[in-house]
Design a protein around this motif. Structure first.
Motif, PDB file in Angstrom:
ATOM      1  N   ALA A  71       0.816  -1.199   0.013  1.00  0.00           N
ATOM      2  CA  ALA A  71      -0.029   0.077  -0.124  1.00  0.00           C
ATOM      3  C   ALA A  71       0.923   1.196   0.161  1.00  0.00           C
ATOM      4  CB  ALA A  71      -1.024   0.021   1.228  1.00  0.00           C
ATOM      5  N   ASP A  72       2.056   1.211   0.781  1.00  0.00           N
ATOM      6  CA  ASP A  72       2.667   2.245   0.910  1.00  0.00           C
ATOM      7  C   ASP A  72       3.490   2.514  -0.426  1.00  0.00           C
ATOM      8  OD1 ASP A  72       3.879   4.400   2.314  1.00  0.00           O
ATOM      9  OD2 ASP A  72       5.719   3.154   3.055  1.00  0.00           O
ATOM     10  N   ARG A  73       3.604   1.690  -1.404  1.00  0.00           N
ATOM     11  CA  ARG A  73       4.208   1.713  -2.481  1.00  0.00           C
ATOM     12  C   ARG A  73       3.137   2.014  -3.852  1.00  0.00           C
ATOM     13  NH1 ARG A  73       8.553  -3.331  -2.577  1.00  0.00           N
ATOM     14  NH2 ARG A  73       9.874  -2.582  -0.828  1.00  0.00           N
ATOM     15  N   GLY A  74       1.795   2.473  -3.242  1.00  0.00           N
ATOM     16  CA  GLY A  74       0.829   2.572  -4.336  1.00  0.00           C
ATOM     17  C   GLY A  74       0.461   1.253  -5.252  1.00  0.00           C
ATOM     18  N   LEU A  75       0.858   0.148  -4.730  1.00  0.00           N
ATOM     19  CA  LEU A  75       0.581  -1.252  -5.533  1.00  0.00           C
ATOM     20  C   LEU A  75      -0.814  -1.767  -4.953  1.00  0.00           C
ATOM     21  CD1 LEU A  75       3.857  -2.537  -5.711  1.00  0.00           C
ATOM     22  CD2 LEU A  75       2.796  -1.283  -7.547  1.00  0.00           C
ATOM     23  N   GLU A 276       1.726   4.958  10.795  1.00  0.00           N
ATOM     24  CA  GLU A 276       0.539   5.339  11.362  1.00  0.00           C
ATOM     25  C   GLU A 276      -0.889   4.755  11.182  1.00  0.00           C
ATOM     26  OE1 GLU A 276      -1.079   7.225  14.499  1.00  0.00           O
ATOM     27  OE2 GLU A 276       0.750   7.169  14.116  1.00  0.00           O
ATOM     28  N   ARG A 277      -0.918   4.488   9.734  1.00  0.00           N
ATOM     29  CA  ARG A 277      -2.026   3.763   9.334  1.00  0.00           C
ATOM     30  C   ARG A 277      -2.165   1.995  10.127  1.00  0.00           C
ATOM     31  NH1 ARG A 277      -0.886   3.282   4.179  1.00  0.00           N
ATOM     32  NH2 ARG A 277      -1.483   5.395   3.973  1.00  0.00           N
ATOM     33  N   VAL A 278      -1.351   1.666  10.374  1.00  0.00           N
ATOM     34  CA  VAL A 278      -1.265   0.345  11.169  1.00  0.00           C
ATOM     35  C   VAL A 278      -2.206   0.440  12.259  1.00  0.00           C
ATOM     36  CG1 VAL A 278       0.115  -1.412  12.290  1.00  0.00           C
ATOM     37  CG2 VAL A 278       0.936  -0.411  10.284  1.00  0.00           C
ATOM     38  N   ARG A 279      -2.125   1.365  12.986  1.00  0.00           N
ATOM     39  CA  ARG A 279      -2.902   1.473  14.241  1.00  0.00           C
ATOM     40  C   ARG A 279      -4.050   2.212  14.255  1.00  0.00           C
ATOM     41  NH1 ARG A 279       0.371   5.001  18.674  1.00  0.00           N
ATOM     42  NH2 ARG A 279       1.152   6.515  17.317  1.00  0.00           N
ATOM     43  N   GLU A 280      -4.668   2.449  12.880  1.00  0.00           N
ATOM     44  CA  GLU A 280      -6.057   2.963  12.525  1.00  0.00           C
ATOM     45  C   GLU A 280      -7.092   2.101  13.105  1.00  0.00           C
ATOM     46  OE1 GLU A 280      -7.917   3.591   8.536  1.00  0.00           O
ATOM     47  OE2 GLU A 280      -6.181   5.114   8.705  1.00  0.00           O
ATOM     48  N   GLY A 281      -7.812   2.743  13.934  1.00  0.00           N
ATOM     49  CA  GLY A 281      -8.667   1.689  14.720  1.00  0.00           C
ATOM     50  C   GLY A 281      -9.972   1.555  13.683  1.00  0.00           C
ATOM     51  N   LEU A 302      -5.208  -2.288  11.548  1.00  0.00           N
ATOM     52  CA  LEU A 302      -5.161  -2.908  10.361  1.00  0.00           C
ATOM     53  C   LEU A 302      -3.975  -4.058  10.381  1.00  0.00           C
ATOM     54  CD1 LEU A 302      -5.768   0.191   7.998  1.00  0.00           C
ATOM     55  CD2 LEU A 302      -7.195  -1.632   8.390  1.00  0.00           C
ATOM     56  N   GLY A 303      -4.450  -5.089  11.129  1.00  0.00           N
ATOM     57  CA  GLY A 303      -3.580  -6.351  11.235  1.00  0.00           C
ATOM     58  C   GLY A 303      -2.826  -6.269  12.723  1.00  0.00           C
ATOM     59  N   VAL A 304      -2.951  -5.506  13.504  1.00  0.00           N
ATOM     60  CA  VAL A 304      -2.737  -5.514  15.089  1.00  0.00           C
ATOM     61  C   VAL A 304      -4.146  -5.310  16.014  1.00  0.00           C
ATOM     62  CG1 VAL A 304      -0.485  -4.978  14.309  1.00  0.00           C
ATOM     63  CG2 VAL A 304      -1.948  -3.140  14.966  1.00  0.00           C
ATOM     64  N   TRP A 305      -3.646  -5.668  17.272  1.00  0.00           N
ATOM     65  CA  TRP A 305      -4.658  -5.443  18.180  1.00  0.00           C
ATOM     66  C   TRP A 305      -4.342  -4.060  18.899  1.00  0.00           C
ATOM     67  CZ3 TRP A 305      -9.218  -8.365  18.878  1.00  0.00           C
ATOM     68  CH2 TRP A 305      -9.429  -9.743  18.129  1.00  0.00           C
TER      69      TRP A 305
END
Length: 372
Positions: A71-75, A276-281, A302-305
């Motif tokens: 996603a970070d690479r726009g793919l 930062e997006r990883v921990r977007e509730g 997004l992939g973590v609790w």
């Protein structure tokens, strides 16, 4: 961080630890790196600095990392339908399932409806084709329900459709190989001698186990028991040779800490915005699968609790991590600049928040607060 050493030693004296390791990174640098005990139930092999162990669902974080990197690479667009990358997935009313739903256990595919053996789960193509054909258990995007084993195939197949590589191969090429992180999905045969033997907790009494299963709704049985898996499976060559991104990642505590640090933005693998997006509730709820064992609402990123009000990953509600079956965990707190990895081989009975984990996390934050 003397408090962490104390808690680690107490885990052996007071909480039944057999063999284990814990690593704490502060600002990307090693502040704690401890290991000890035994790598096998017979206590014939010492746990060494380089001992590897199957970390079960703690590997879901590194699997999610593959998607975040794309996603970070726009793919990869996390708000696009999964079927945009995996056309067959649109079957059975799943055309509206988004990539972010996969990452947050909200796709409604916590388990297959038809019987699926462990040997069949080892077959990547078969498992993915069955997932593509099946109907969701609930309306996707509305609730979380833990995708115990299916998570790795769902997220991983999207990665494969974009890159042509299985998620473990992509992770090795883009992250663990270049950074020298000692973590793999599955375990190469030539590394088997480094692997710790997983030791299961005593099973519940047969009558209790039968009564528990009888009370479980079909969704929970599908998510937690189709296929049936126990700790001993992870000691077999067949398990280690398979590609199960949701369950058979192998690594050291240093590797787990490093990978959760990468998710938080360490080493520059992810841009600050992507980290930062990883921990977007994605919304608090009583998890439809794990709710049988966790008496409070949880929230996934997004992939973590997320640590949340309960403090599963420390006092910062926006810290996050992932537990593995039996007790292992990875943790990241970008605000405090820390990441933690803990691995062990004596499996505990709790679905989450093993007492050994809680003791270590409390010690980490006590050390940060006192400068110990």
């Amino acid at each position: 961080m003397r408090a962490v050493r104390t808690a680690f030693e107490e885990n052996f004296r007071e909480r039944g630890e057999l063999g284990a390791a814990v690593t704490v990174l502060v600002g990307g640098r090693t502040a704690v790196d401890l290991w000890g005990g035994w790598a096998d139930a017979a206590r014939t092999r010492r746990w060494e600095r380089e001992t590897l162990v199957n970390v079960w669902s703690t590997g879901k974080g590194p699997t999610a990392l593959c998607a975040h990197l794309l996603a970070d690479r726009g793919l990869l667009d996390l708000d696009a339908p999964v079927a945009a990358y995996w056309p067959e997935f649109a079957a059975a009313g799943k055309d509206g399932v988004l990539v972010r739903h996969l990452l947050a256990h909200r796709a409604g595919l916590a388990g297959l409806r038809e019987p699926h053996s462990l040997e069949q789960a080892y077959d990547w193509e078969l498992t993915c084709s069955r997932l593509a054909a099946t109907a969701p258990w609930w309306e996707p995007g509305t609730r979380s329900g833990y995708h115990t084993l299916t998570y790795g195939h769902l997220v991983g197949e999207v990665v494969r459709r974009i890159t042509g590589l299985l998620p473990g191969e992509f992770l090795a090429r883009e992250v663990t190989g270049p950074l020298g992180i000692d973590f793999t999905i599955g375990l190469p045969e030539d590394q088997a001698g480094r692997a710790a033997e997983l030791v299961q907790p005593p099973p519940p009494a047969a009558s209790d186990h039968g009564a528990l299963r009888a009370r479980m709704p079909p969704l929970v049985l599908a998510a937690l028991g189709n296929p049936p898996i126990d700790g001993a499976d992870a000691n077999t060559p067949e398990w280690r040779a398979a590609h199960l991104p949701a369950a058979n990642g192998h690594g050291t505590a240093r590797a787990v800490a490093a990978l959760y640090g990468v998710l938080a933005g360490d080493r520059g693998v992810l841009s600050p915005g992507a980290a930062e997006r990883v921990r977007e509730g994605q919304g608090r709820c009583h998890d439809l699968v794990l709710g049988i064992g966790i008496p409070f609402e949880t929230e996934l990123g997004l992939g973590v609790w997320l640590s949340g009000e309960h403090g599963s990953y420390g006092p910062n509600p926006r810290a996050y991590g992932h537990d593995g079956f039996g007790g292992s965990f990875g943790l990241a707190d970008p605000d405090a600049g820390i990441s933690v990895g803990y691995v062990m081989n004596r499996m505990g009975p709790d679905l989450a928040d093993d007492p050994r984990k809680r003791a270590l996390i409390e010690a980490v934050y006590a050390s940060l607060g006192t400068g110990a």
